[in-house]
Design a protein around this motif. Sequence first.
Motif, PDB file in Angstrom:
ATOM      1  N   THR A   1     -44.120  34.307 -20.839  1.00  0.00           N
ATOM      2  CA  THR A   1     -44.802  33.661 -21.925  1.00  0.00           C
ATOM      3  C   THR A   1     -44.150  33.803 -23.441  1.00  0.00           C
ATOM      4  O   THR A   1     -42.978  34.613 -23.749  1.00  0.00           O
ATOM      5  N   SER A   2     -44.080  32.483 -24.123  1.00  0.00           N
ATOM      6  CA  SER A   2     -43.534  32.332 -25.352  1.00  0.00           C
ATOM      7  C   SER A   2     -42.149  32.113 -25.241  1.00  0.00           C
ATOM      8  O   SER A   2     -41.421  31.985 -26.253  1.00  0.00           O
TER       9      SER A   2
ATOM     10  N   GLU B   1     -52.947  24.886 -21.635  1.00  0.00           N
ATOM     11  CA  GLU B   1     -51.708  24.826 -21.827  1.00  0.00           C
ATOM     12  C   GLU B   1     -51.227  23.197 -22.018  1.00  0.00           C
ATOM     13  O   GLU B   1     -51.898  22.462 -21.505  1.00  0.00           O
TER      14      GLU B   1
ATOM     15  N   THR C   1     -48.319  29.999 -23.142  1.00  0.00           N
ATOM     16  CA  THR C   1     -48.856  31.162 -23.816  1.00  0.00           C
ATOM     17  C   THR C   1     -49.520  32.042 -22.974  1.00  0.00           C
ATOM     18  O   THR C   1     -50.113  33.091 -23.462  1.00  0.00           O
TER      19      THR C   1
ATOM     20  N   ASN D   1     -45.919  37.451 -17.334  1.00  0.00           N
ATOM     21  CA  ASN D   1     -46.209  38.328 -18.427  1.00  0.00           C
ATOM     22  C   ASN D   1     -45.300  39.492 -18.493  1.00  0.00           C
ATOM     23  O   ASN D   1     -44.900  39.822 -17.354  1.00  0.00           O
TER      24      ASN D   1
END
Length: 286
Positions: A160-161, A194, A220, A250
């Motif tokens: 994520t990110s 998303e 995200t 994650n």
Amino acid sequence: MRDYGCVFVIDHCGLHHSELTLRQIHMFTAKTVSKHYTLLISFAVYKGQFIASTYLSSVKFDILNPTEKNFHYFWHRLSESVSEKEFPFHCDTVSGWLASGHKTTASFSFLSEEVGIFESFWYFCVPELETEIPFLLVGTVTEPCVHFANTNLQFDSTFTSVKTSVTTHLVNCETVPIMFKFDSYSLYCDQNLEHVIVKPMCGQILPDSDLLISIEYIPTIAGTMNFRLVCTVSFLKNPLYLTVSGTVYNIYPIITCRSSSQTSTVLSMNDVNVIDIEEVSITYVK
């Protein structure tokens, strides 16, 4: 632009040609003899293969006058009631004057944004010679050959990110430029949570070339994401589809505390952690 060349010879005239139908689709040549004159090529069919576009194509052929007389000629189109949208053929030079022993070029323009087979029936008329010669023009319009080099793309596994990207090419196999545009609503995944970024979103592909398409994704949430991008191409009945998928993970930090008895305790991220450090001694150094 495609040109189909042929020489159409009027060797005297003053005769009546045989009656032919529109169903004939090949060049028909006949030699008809009257009391004094002969006519070569009493019926002709010109066929062209085109793609649906906004660019003019042309059908051209030469008309030769080997007689000793100058004459005026004109082209007469049948089915005048047909609308301009349904009639893609147009005569570039409707009438003219042809001197003895000279030739001129007959030119017909063809333009259609619709796919299908189009026919146009014309008469080549020479009033001085009392001659009318039928011509059938046939245009077959097909969809342009445009496609993605790879329609199934896979993002590298990411977190994520953390941005990831993948590329493909949009290929134009035609000799004319083609416009394209991606549907902005198709940039979102099934859950509409998303979305991806496509560069470029729209534009023009040059003839006989390909265009680099880049798809970027900044996740995200964790999980497996699937996107089905829709790309509209000019003169294609159905859009092109591009499937893009990827897996997102994650990052969860884990902190453990190990006591003197070698017992390990995982510290909580949400609660207060109490650590018993037992007895300690203070060493004073002077």
